[in-house]
Design an enzyme around this catalytic site. Sequence first.
Site, PDB file in Angstrom:
ATOM      1  N   HIS A   1       1.059  -1.256  -0.229  1.00 12.36           N
ATOM      2  CA  HIS A   1      -0.458  -0.272  -0.180  1.00 12.36           C
ATOM      3  C   HIS A   1       1.439   0.864  -0.337  1.00 12.36           C
ATOM      4  O   HIS A   1       2.016   1.356   1.117  1.00 12.36           O
ATOM      5  CB  HIS A   1      -1.062   0.107   1.701  1.00 12.36           C
TER       6      HIS A   1
ATOM      7  N   ARG B   1      -0.582   4.098  -0.533  1.00 13.52           N
ATOM      8  CA  ARG B   1      -1.344   5.399  -0.358  1.00 13.52           C
ATOM      9  C   ARG B   1      -1.754   6.586  -0.534  1.00 13.52           C
ATOM     10  O   ARG B   1      -2.047   7.732  -0.019  1.00 13.52           O
ATOM     11  CB  ARG B   1      -0.128   5.618   1.640  1.00 13.52           C
TER      12      ARG B   1
ATOM     13  N   ASP C   1      -9.342  -5.176  -1.988  1.00 13.52           N
ATOM     14  CA  ASP C   1      -8.061  -5.490  -0.595  1.00 13.52           C
ATOM     15  C   ASP C   1      -7.943  -4.496   0.118  1.00 13.52           C
ATOM     16  O   ASP C   1      -8.154  -2.766  -0.326  1.00 13.52           O
ATOM     17  CB  ASP C   1      -6.450  -5.547  -1.344  1.00 13.52           C
TER      18      ASP C   1
ATOM     19  N   HIS D   1      -8.791 -10.546  -1.706  1.00 14.37           N
ATOM     20  CA  HIS D   1      -8.457 -10.526   0.047  1.00 14.37           C
ATOM     21  C   HIS D   1      -9.749 -11.267   0.680  1.00 14.37           C
ATOM     22  O   HIS D   1     -10.426 -10.986   0.651  1.00 14.37           O
ATOM     23  CB  HIS D   1      -8.681  -8.584   0.678  1.00 14.37           C
TER      24      HIS D   1
ATOM     25  N   ASN E   1      -4.476  -7.181   9.046  1.00 14.69           N
ATOM     26  CA  ASN E   1      -5.712  -7.714   8.900  1.00 14.69           C
ATOM     27  C   ASN E   1      -5.001  -8.862   7.823  1.00 14.69           C
ATOM     28  O   ASN E   1      -4.504  -8.250   6.937  1.00 14.69           O
ATOM     29  CB  ASN E   1      -6.701  -7.157   8.929  1.00 14.69           C
TER      30      ASN E   1
ATOM     31  N   ASP F   1       2.263  -6.875   1.984  1.00 14.52           N
ATOM     32  CA  ASP F   1       1.798  -6.099   2.946  1.00 14.52           C
ATOM     33  C   ASP F   1       1.574  -4.873   3.620  1.00 14.52           C
ATOM     34  O   ASP F   1       1.351  -4.849   4.305  1.00 14.52           O
ATOM     35  CB  ASP F   1       0.425  -7.105   3.572  1.00 14.52           C
TER      36      ASP F   1
ATOM     37  N   HIS G   1       1.007   3.333   9.181  1.00 15.56           N
ATOM     38  CA  HIS G   1       0.123   3.982   9.448  1.00 15.56           C
ATOM     39  C   HIS G   1       0.389   5.082  10.418  1.00 15.56           C
ATOM     40  O   HIS G   1       1.936   4.866  11.064  1.00 15.56           O
ATOM     41  CB  HIS G   1      -1.181   3.147  10.072  1.00 15.56           C
TER      42      HIS G   1
ATOM     43  N   GLY H   1      -2.206  -3.035  10.274  1.00 17.57           N
ATOM     44  CA  GLY H   1      -1.159  -2.887   9.552  1.00 17.57           C
ATOM     45  C   GLY H   1      -0.012  -3.056   9.698  1.00 17.57           C
ATOM     46  O   GLY H   1       0.406  -2.697  10.880  1.00 17.57           O
TER      47      GLY H   1
HETATM   48  O1  DOR Z   1      -3.798  -5.145   7.890  1.00 16.47           O
HETATM   49  C1  DOR Z   1      -4.124  -4.609   6.761  1.00 16.47           C
HETATM   50  N1  DOR Z   1      -4.128  -3.278   5.982  1.00 16.47           N
HETATM   51  N2  DOR Z   1      -4.569  -5.617   6.121  1.00 16.47           N
HETATM   52  C2  DOR Z   1      -5.522  -4.375   4.823  1.00 16.47           C
HETATM   53  O2  DOR Z   1      -5.984  -5.629   4.273  1.00 16.47           O
HETATM   54  C3  DOR Z   1      -5.654  -3.884   3.902  1.00 16.47           C
HETATM   55  C4  DOR Z   1      -4.295  -3.244   5.264  1.00 16.47           C
HETATM   56  C5  DOR Z   1      -4.220  -1.335   4.832  1.00 16.47           C
HETATM   57  O3  DOR Z   1      -4.437  -0.534   3.833  1.00 16.47           O
HETATM   58  O4  DOR Z   1      -3.654  -0.799   6.048  1.00 16.47           O
HETATM   59 ZN    ZN Z   2      -5.584  -7.359   2.411  1.00 12.14          ZN
END
Ligand code: DOR
Ligand code: ZN
Length: 434
Positions: free
Chosen positions: A66, A68, A156, A183, A284, A311, A315, A330
């Site tokens: 990600h 962002r 996702d 996902h 997650n 993944d 954050h 995340g």
């Molecule tokens: O932990 C996660 N963070 N799982 C996800 O599926 C999405 C991701 C996020 O975008 O922060």
């Molecule tokens: Zn995911």
Amino acid sequence: MKLLIANGRVVDPADKIDSVNDILIENGKVIRIAPRIRTSGKKSNVKIINVRGKVVMPGAIDMHAHLREPGYEEKETIYSGTRAAASGGITSVCCMPNTRPVIDNQTTVEFVMLKAQKEGVVNVFPVGAITKNLAGEELTEIAELKNAGVVAISDDGNAVANSRIMYLALKYAKMFSLPVISHCEDTNLSKGGVMNAGYTATLLGLRGIPPEAEEIMVIRDIILAHSAGAHLHVTHVSCCESVRFIREAKRKNIKVTCDTAPHYFTLTEEAVKTYVYNTNTKVNPPLRTIEDVKAIKEGLKDGTIDCIASDHAPHTQEEKARDYESAPFGIIGLETLLPLIFTELVHTKVLSLQDAIAKVTINPATVLNLSNKGRLSVGADADITVVDLEREFIYERVVSKSKNTPFLGRKFRGYVEMTIVGGKIVFRDGKLLL
Ligand code: DOR
Ligand code: ZN
């Protein structure tokens, strides 16, 4: 100007190479691989880098991250995320569409690709959304996304709850030769949960996410992929039964591939307890049990799990400073993907070096139809990662804009020395060069 990467132990699973070789690069491509390439003509025309004793592998492809941008630039940007990737030996990143706005049309795809071209230091391949605004209701224009340059589609962060929509997505994706990255989460089962359901969650007084929430959707999607005759890619597989179902589906020649992330073969739910509600363990799908970790390793070993992806889910410190229930899910992972693979899978002999490297090079390249990536053959893109397999280091300095990792301060064995993207050195000796 040519570049000669000399005397390294070249490990390229795609071409079954594991021997000391020189690699000659020109105009961003590999033009020769052989033991001892003589560089004729004026010496100044060839920059020679001696990597004796180091492993030279195809640049890693992280098929799930990600970045962002657009919309959450306080967490990460294409600028910062691609630099984190380069520092981790990753030369190609697939970025997920849960941005703001969502990557669900040509304009956002083009925005990401343009930004990546201008500000990025590694290749960026956008993943388009399955449904508009990730709402799970209306399919995106998959042809438009494909033409704009996406390499896969995924919602996702969310599961596609509606089975008919998922079925249609698979049908359309097939027409455009795109994999559907799923996902897998039944949100009725996972709702309100913040960690793996079970004894530890009860002990900590936290609501649980049962493994069934993942497994049910894995099974459903396998069924749908089978009837649609389409390519399903299950992402971030975290539990034992998911591995079993995917193994079974592969045996039946259903077109399913999958990946897991390093935290699922490294940590268990115990980490939530050990770090006393450390929200950097909140992810997650959640960290599972030791049995799940064993099953993930088994799946990696027997080839059920094709790929390993970070993944990377950045954050901010403010968000992760909240209590365990309300902090976002995340873990960042671009910088620890390769070190964790070497430390936890290669040095422990769970995987051979070839097999481990395949899971971040030729396998994701194959899943995503990236024909010039993930290998070091003549004519391939000169994306190369140089690793000192034995060098130990402590992970202390984070390049990513966000710092949400449970691995900070951890000792790794396997150090990324150099990252080359399209024939250009972008990272060397701990420093970014762009
Ligand atoms: O932990 C996660 N963070 N799982 C996800 O599926 C999405 C991701 C996020 O975008 O922060
Ligand atoms: Zn995911």
